[in-house]
Design a protein around this motif. Structure first.
Motif, PDB file in Angstrom:
ATOM      1  N   ALA A 102       0.829  -1.210   0.000  1.00  0.00           N
ATOM      2  CA  ALA A 102       0.000   0.000   0.000  1.00  0.00           C
ATOM      3  C   ALA A 102       0.865   1.261   0.000  1.00  0.00           C
ATOM      4  O   ALA A 102       0.495   2.280  -0.606  1.00  0.00           O
ATOM      5  N   ARG A 129     -10.602  -3.662   5.717  1.00  0.00           N
ATOM      6  CA  ARG A 129     -10.011  -3.598   4.373  1.00  0.00           C
ATOM      7  C   ARG A 129     -10.843  -4.321   3.311  1.00  0.00           C
ATOM      8  O   ARG A 129     -10.764  -3.972   2.126  1.00  0.00           O
ATOM      9  N   GLU A 178     -12.116  -0.526  -1.712  1.00  0.00           N
ATOM     10  CA  GLU A 178     -11.276  -0.830  -2.857  1.00  0.00           C
ATOM     11  C   GLU A 178      -9.813  -0.641  -2.484  1.00  0.00           C
ATOM     12  O   GLU A 178      -9.475   0.058  -1.527  1.00  0.00           O
ATOM     13  N   TRP A 179      -8.920  -1.243  -3.296  1.00  0.00           N
ATOM     14  CA  TRP A 179      -7.500  -1.197  -2.991  1.00  0.00           C
ATOM     15  C   TRP A 179      -6.966   0.237  -2.969  1.00  0.00           C
ATOM     16  O   TRP A 179      -6.189   0.616  -2.091  1.00  0.00           O
TER      17      TRP A 179
END
Length: 597
Positions: free
Chosen positions: A379, A486, A490-491
């Motif tokens: 991330a 999470r 969305e990512w």
């Protein structure tokens, strides 16, 4: 698709329109629009067509002057413009957050308008350096015959915890004007390592390097021991005791008995001391405590093998061993088997209180799982082709626990994988294995720690001292809630939130503030700054951060040298002590140790 519909899509099907109507169903779009139109019409009529009563009342009012009417119209126009621009700014903000990567300025600024950071290296790191030289008024070491007696130290805990004890023991010996006997390492801790000081550290280097600060001997002279009427006096001082405590409580006994032993010596000296004593701490920790040659050699071999595969690599100290998990009181979903196994280990610490795993995780006291560490790194922007060196002991859950991290970073290496047969002589000794891990972590481009334990603190402090090399500590308190949620985002949203959480936990120089945290982690008294302007720092052709104008760099260096020479600490002397040659930081870059304690 309109902004409202997009907002509904990304907010769980809840839209608040500009008239305060909540629309909770995605299947009633027509009803929604009808309701909106009706509401608009109603508000329009209320604004422009007053009732009969109000009309009659208005007929009796005096006529309003032309100038007042003009002012009213102008104010109304300004209100409409403000309303329109407000909605437009809100929409632009939404679009910029959602599709910010399409706009050029988002490459330079984050959501808070601050400059985006380089995940591999701080742009300001080269303008900071370690400075722990003795001051002009710091007197020479007291000779053995003239000292107040002999100070014996029994350290406690794992290797890194013992390291703090050794560092503070030198400072205490200086405070007491005592002769320090080579510290005794702990053989009874959880790790059951029977290594002595000479098996891990270079004894002769340790004694000679600190020769101007204190006198150190390998043992109490036989003649002194025979002359003593009683065995050495043994005592344990309170944690984080002030220098005055040692002068009031320990020194009188030392003068009377000649030899005093301080037991369980870890964190027994106050965090905040006089600047000269803080600098002595740095000289001990970052210079005098050098590993033995066999440990240094193997550690450097592993670093070279990593460098042959990649230009830069990440070192991760997972600290996901059974003892750490048991001590933390955390739970990771392993059911009754996990609760029983960690509960049995936890019984070894009789004074540990009962803890709530959920509360501890919410407070940020639980180490992240290897999978969570991998997700955090991805991330932050590290690619899956990045090389990872994983420093750890026995991982709880074994390969099954490590598998998600391996999948996120296939270029995954450990000391066992890199060293092979060369590691065999070290295998029975956890402290020596930890020392090898420490060397590789110290030399890595990015170091990631998974808890705030002894290794994390001391290695973070050393990397700051050596030029603020990138050191990442998870903000576990904020990340814990984010990891729970999470799967519901969305990512891109998750990654953005992780970057926000990690602001202030990336090892930037501005994180260093006097008085913050443990001195071993934030050695502010031992770090100096070269003069520079933040706006002049740019990337050069090689991708390194430097000053934009060479003349600026030259002028800054000249001013810096003049200041240092005025203080009696010239830049040339600095290079002689810290740059090259025997005893330099270049030579010592592979020293120090640490266990996953």
């Amino acid at each position: 698709m309109g902004v409202a519909n997009k907002a509904w899509k990304y907010s769980g099907g809840v839209v608040v329109n500009s008239f305060g109507i909540f629309c909770n169903s995605s299947n009633n779009v027509n009803d929604k629009e009808k309701l909106k139109v009706q509401d608009q019409q109603q508000n329009w009529r209320l604004w422009f067509w007053p009732s009969n009563a109000s009309t009659a009342a208005s007929a009796r009012r005096p006529k309003i002057s032309w100038s007042v009417k003009v002012c009213g119209v102008m104010l109304f126009a300004v209100g409409l413009i403000s309303l329109f621009t407000g909605h437009l700014a809100s929409d632009l903000e939404w679009y910029s957050q959602r599709f910010g990567k399409r706009f050029p300025y988002h490459k330079e600024l984050n959501g808070n308008g601050r400059t985006a950071i380089d995940i591999w290296k701080s742009k300001f790191s080269k303008f900071y350096y370690g400075c722990s030289e003795r001051g002009r008024h710091f007197g020479p070491a007291i000779r053995e015959r003239s000292s107040n007696g002999y100070l014996l130290i029994a350290t406690s805990g794992g290797l890194n915890q013992q390291r703090t004890g050794i560092t503070d023991a030198v400072v205490v010996a200086r405070i007491l004007n005592a002769t320090l006997v080579l510290p005794e390492l702990d053989h009874q801790s959880f790790w059951k390592d029977d290594s002595d000081f000479l098996n891990i550290f270079d004894v002769d280097w340790f004694i000679s390097y600190l020769g101007k600060d204190i006198t150190i001997v390998k043992r109490v002279p036989e003649k002194v021991m025979r002359s003593m009427e009683k065995p050495p006096y043994t005592m344990r001082v309170p944690r984080k005791s002030e220098p005055e405590y040692y002068l009031d409580q320990v020194l009188p006994i030392l003068l009377r008995r000649r030899v005093v032993q301080l037991t369980k010596f870890d964190y027994r000296l106050a965090n905040d001391l006089d600047e000269e004593l803080q600098k002595l701490r740095c000289r001990v920790n970052y210079h005098a405590l050098r590993f033995t040659k066999p440990i240094r050699n193997l550690g450097q071999k592993l670093v070279m093998r990593m460098r042959k595969m990649t230009k830069r690599f990440i070192a991760v100290h997972l600290r996901f061993e059974p003892d750490m998990l048991a001590f933390s009181g955390c739970y990771y979903g392993g059911g009754d088997k996990e609760r029983y196994e960690l509960g049995e280990i936890r019984k070894r610490w009789e004074t540990l209180p009962e803890l709530s795993p959920d509360e501890e995780r919410t407070r940020g006291k639980c180490p992240l799982t290897p999978h969570e560490v991998g997700l955090m790194l991805r991330a932050l922007g590290f690619r899956n082709d990045s090389y990872l060196y994983v420093a750890s002991g026995e991982i709880y859950g074994g390969e099954e626990t490590l598998r998600p991290l391996r999948e996120l970073f296939p270029n995954f290496f450990t000391k066992e994988m890199l060293a092979g047969e060369e590691l065999k002589p070290f295998l029975p000794f956890s402290s020596r294995l930890a020392a090898i891990d420490y060397i590789v972590c110290d030399e890595s481009d990015v170091f990631v720690t998974n808890n705030n334990g002894n290794m994390a603190k001391i290695l973070a402090g050393r990397r700051r001292y050596m030029g603020h090399k990138r050191t990442i500590r998870p903000n576990a308190k904020r990340l814990s809630a984010l990891f729970k949620a999470r799967d519901k985002m969305e990512w891109d949203t998750f990654a953005k939130k992780v970057k926000s959480c990690q602001r202030g936990f990336m090892g930037e120089p501005d994180e260093m503030k006097p008085g913050r945290g443990e001195f071993h982690e934030y050695p502010a008294s031992c770090i100096c700054q070269k003069p520079f302007n933040h706006s002049d720092v740019v990337k050069d052709e090689d991708g390194d951060w430097s000053l934009e104008d060479n003349s600026i760099a030259s002028d800054a260096k000249s001013r810096y040298q003049t200041i240092r020479q005025g203080e009696g600490k010239s830049q040339e002397l600095m290079k002689a002590r810290i740059g090259e040659g025997p005893g330099s930081l270049a030579e010592e870059s592979d020293h120090e140790d640490f266990l996953s304690d």
